[in-house]
Write a protein that holds these residues in place. Structure first.
Motif, PDB file in Angstrom:
ATOM      1  N   ARG A 338       0.856  -1.191   0.000  1.00  0.00           N
ATOM      2  CA  ARG A 338       0.000   0.000   0.000  1.00  0.00           C
ATOM      3  C   ARG A 338       0.891   1.240   0.000  1.00  0.00           C
ATOM      4  N   THR A 339       0.596   2.164  -0.884  1.00  0.00           N
ATOM      5  CA  THR A 339       1.377   3.390  -0.959  1.00  0.00           C
ATOM      6  C   THR A 339       0.487   4.518  -1.466  1.00  0.00           C
ATOM      7  N   GLU A 340       0.998   5.756  -1.407  1.00  0.00           N
ATOM      8  CA  GLU A 340       0.243   6.926  -1.845  1.00  0.00           C
ATOM      9  C   GLU A 340       0.829   7.461  -3.153  1.00  0.00           C
ATOM     10  N   PRO A 372      -4.652   6.282  -2.424  1.00  0.00           N
ATOM     11  CA  PRO A 372      -3.973   5.052  -1.985  1.00  0.00           C
ATOM     12  C   PRO A 372      -4.014   3.967  -3.073  1.00  0.00           C
ATOM     13  N   VAL A 373      -2.883   3.337  -3.321  1.00  0.00           N
ATOM     14  CA  VAL A 373      -2.811   2.292  -4.346  1.00  0.00           C
ATOM     15  C   VAL A 373      -2.053   1.079  -3.804  1.00  0.00           C
ATOM     16  N   LEU A 374      -2.243  -0.061  -4.500  1.00  0.00           N
ATOM     17  CA  LEU A 374      -1.423  -1.251  -4.263  1.00  0.00           C
ATOM     18  C   LEU A 374      -0.416  -1.315  -5.405  1.00  0.00           C
ATOM     19  N   LYS A 481      -4.500  -0.239  -9.220  1.00  0.00           N
ATOM     20  CA  LYS A 481      -5.559  -0.730  -8.344  1.00  0.00           C
ATOM     21  C   LYS A 481      -5.594   0.069  -7.050  1.00  0.00           C
ATOM     22  N   LYS A 482      -6.811   0.446  -6.638  1.00  0.00           N
ATOM     23  CA  LYS A 482      -6.959   1.174  -5.380  1.00  0.00           C
ATOM     24  C   LYS A 482      -6.638   0.280  -4.184  1.00  0.00           C
ATOM     25  N   ALA A 483      -6.065   0.864  -3.157  1.00  0.00           N
ATOM     26  CA  ALA A 483      -5.871   0.147  -1.894  1.00  0.00           C
ATOM     27  C   ALA A 483      -7.068   0.444  -1.004  1.00  0.00           C
ATOM     28  N   GLN A 484      -7.473  -0.548  -0.236  1.00  0.00           N
ATOM     29  CA  GLN A 484      -8.589  -0.350   0.690  1.00  0.00           C
ATOM     30  C   GLN A 484      -8.180   0.611   1.795  1.00  0.00           C
ATOM     31  N   LYS A 485      -9.063   1.557   2.096  1.00  0.00           N
ATOM     32  CA  LYS A 485      -8.757   2.539   3.141  1.00  0.00           C
ATOM     33  C   LYS A 485      -8.922   1.912   4.510  1.00  0.00           C
TER      34      LYS A 485
END
Length: 485
Positions: A338-340, A372-374, A481-485
């Motif tokens: 997970r990163t920004e 936020p992304v994976l 792909k979005k990362a889950q918040k």
């Protein structure tokens, strides 16, 4: 069918049977044989003593014809000697009745023999259906007796061998079809199979056979034994798949695999040369130009040194990009964290500050919203290459816009420039280094965009390029792909 030269006998038997059976008649042996072949009667009542061909001869001819041999024949005769009876058995008669025939006895014998024939016909129908099925399958199927003579082969098998079936039945399989150098090997296999008794599973092996033209074809064989009701082995069922072309393809594939391995070894060697042997001299050139700059060169010398520095920097960039792409091509998967996106984009823009200021370009970057992304840390290489290209090919004093769109479970990053743009016919090839070798209308060496494509592929994401709808230039985009918040 009634065969008798005495009309009164024919009339009498017809009166006995006509209510139950359809009756056809012949008055002599020659006519009887003609009618039998056209009408195929279910049972024949055959007189023995007739002018010309007698009943014994008629019976013998019928029983020797494999298409007619199971038609039941009851011989009607006034002859009662043991020798006559024995002669009737020898020619294949199924039963005997003394003239004049008793109605009850005649009906009982006919019913008994017709029941047997009905069972035979049912078995024959089932067998023919099985043979029809075997004729439809795409492999050679054959049956060998215990002496390895061919007693049945399907149509496909005969076609493969190049023979008509009737010309090879009862021929020795080993002698006629098996390649000479394999005869002893195959015979040994079949001998062992026959000695095993009942086989629980098919025996598999390979050997070549010879066609009518004596052309050798390689087959993979599956063999099993056939047994009777007492589990005694009666024959061997063999089914063969022609693998001649498949084996040739396997050999070609193996040769190709060896060449590919050699090619990969050369690729690894070339990558090592790029990383070390070529990069070291380029580093020395860079050091020497810096030394020359300190020697108070003339204006002309400064211009030459500056050109050397620029060319060498391009060479170093090319070497590093090629080595990086080679490394990426050897990777099959990545670890994602997970990163920004925001900090990654801002850091990338900051690293290009000298180039941006030199060309007077304004970068309109995204706001402080969280994205936020994976992703793998290598994703920064995508930003770096796309932004570098946008700066490199944009005119001075233009704007580069960076925008992130929300597209469901993904973020879509757009980098818009005001450069020359890319023709529609070249958009599909712009990310493929190998398709760009001769594209004169596409700028750059293509390695940077090939790196972009490879990194996004490893992320399982998409990348592309569209025209800038606001005027000149292009929009390079990719998804994450979005990362889950």
């Amino acid at each position: 069918m009634i065969v008798d030269d005495e009309r009164i006998n024919v009339a009498l038997i017809t009166s006995y049977l006509s209510e139950t059976y359809d009756i056809i008649a012949a008055s002599n042996g020659e006519d009887a044989l003609k009618i039998v072949k056209t009408e195929s009667p279910d049972l024949i009542l055959l007189d023995v003593v007739m002018p010309g061909m007698d009943g014994f001869e008629v019976c013998k001819i019928i029983k020797q014809d494999y298409k007619l041999d199971f038609i039941p024949i009851i011989m009607l005769t006034a002859l009662t000697s043991r020798n006559d009876h024995q002669k009737g058995i020898e020619v294949g008669a199924d039963d005997f009745l003394k003239k004049p025939a008793d109605k009850f006895e005649l009906n009982e014998k006919i019913r008994a023999l017709l029941r047997i024939k009905e069972q035979h016909d049912s078995l024959l129908t089932d067998r023919n259906k099985a043979y029809e099925y075997l004729d439809c399958v795409g492999v050679l199927i054959a049956v060998l007796d215990k002496n390895y003579k061919l007693i049945h082969i399907n149509k496909k098998g005969a076609d493969i061998l190049g023979y008509k079936r009737e010309n090879i039945i009862n021929r020795d399989w080993l002698d006629l079809f098996v390649a000479e150098t394999y005869v002893e090997h195959v015979k040994s296999k079949y001998d062992k199979l026959l000695k095993k008794g009942k086989s629980n599973s098919p025996e598999y092996h390979e050997y070549p056979i010879m066609t009518l033209t004596r052309k050798e074809r390689l087959f993979r064989w599956y063999d099993s034994v056939r047994t009777d009701e007492e589990h005694n082995i009666t024959s061997i069922l063999i089914s063969g798949e022609d693998i001649t072309e498949k084996r040739k393809d396997e050999i070609k594939l193996m040769e190709y695999a060896n060449k590919l391995k050699h090619s990969n070894d050369l690729k690894d060697l070339f990558t090592d040369v790029l990383r070390h042997d070529l990069l070291n001299p380029a580093g020395l050139i860079k050091s020497f130009t810096e030394i020359l700059e300190e020697k108070n060169p003339s204006d002309e010398q400064k211009r030459i040194i500056d050109n050397i520095k620029k060319s060498n920097l391009k060479l170093i960039e090319l070497i590093e990009d090629a080595a990086h792409l080679a490394k990426l091509e050897s990777m099959e998967e990545m670890v994602f964290v997970r990163t920004e996106l925001g900090p990654i984009i801002r850091d990338t823009i900051e690293s290009f500050t000298p180039e941006i200021e030199h060309k007077g370009i304004k970068v309109d970057m995204l706001s402080g919203i969280s994205y936020p992304v994976l992703a793998n840390p290598m994703i920064q290489g995508v930003f770096s290459n796309l932004l570098s290209n946008a700066i490199k090919y944009s005119p001075d004093s233009t704007i580069i816009r960076i925008k992130v769109d929300d597209v469901g479970d993904k973020w879509k990053v757009n980098i818009t420039d005001q450069g020359d743009g890319i023709p529609d016919k070249d958009k599909a090839a712009v990310f493929d280094r190998f398709n760009r070798l001769h594209k004169d209308n596409i700028k750059g060496n293509g390695i940077g965009l090939a790196i972009v494509k490879r990194i996004t592929d490893l992320h399982g994401e998409s990348v592309g390029v569209n025209d800038n709808p606001e005027g000149k230039g292009s929009i390079f985009w990719f998804t994450l792909k979005k990362a889950q918040k």
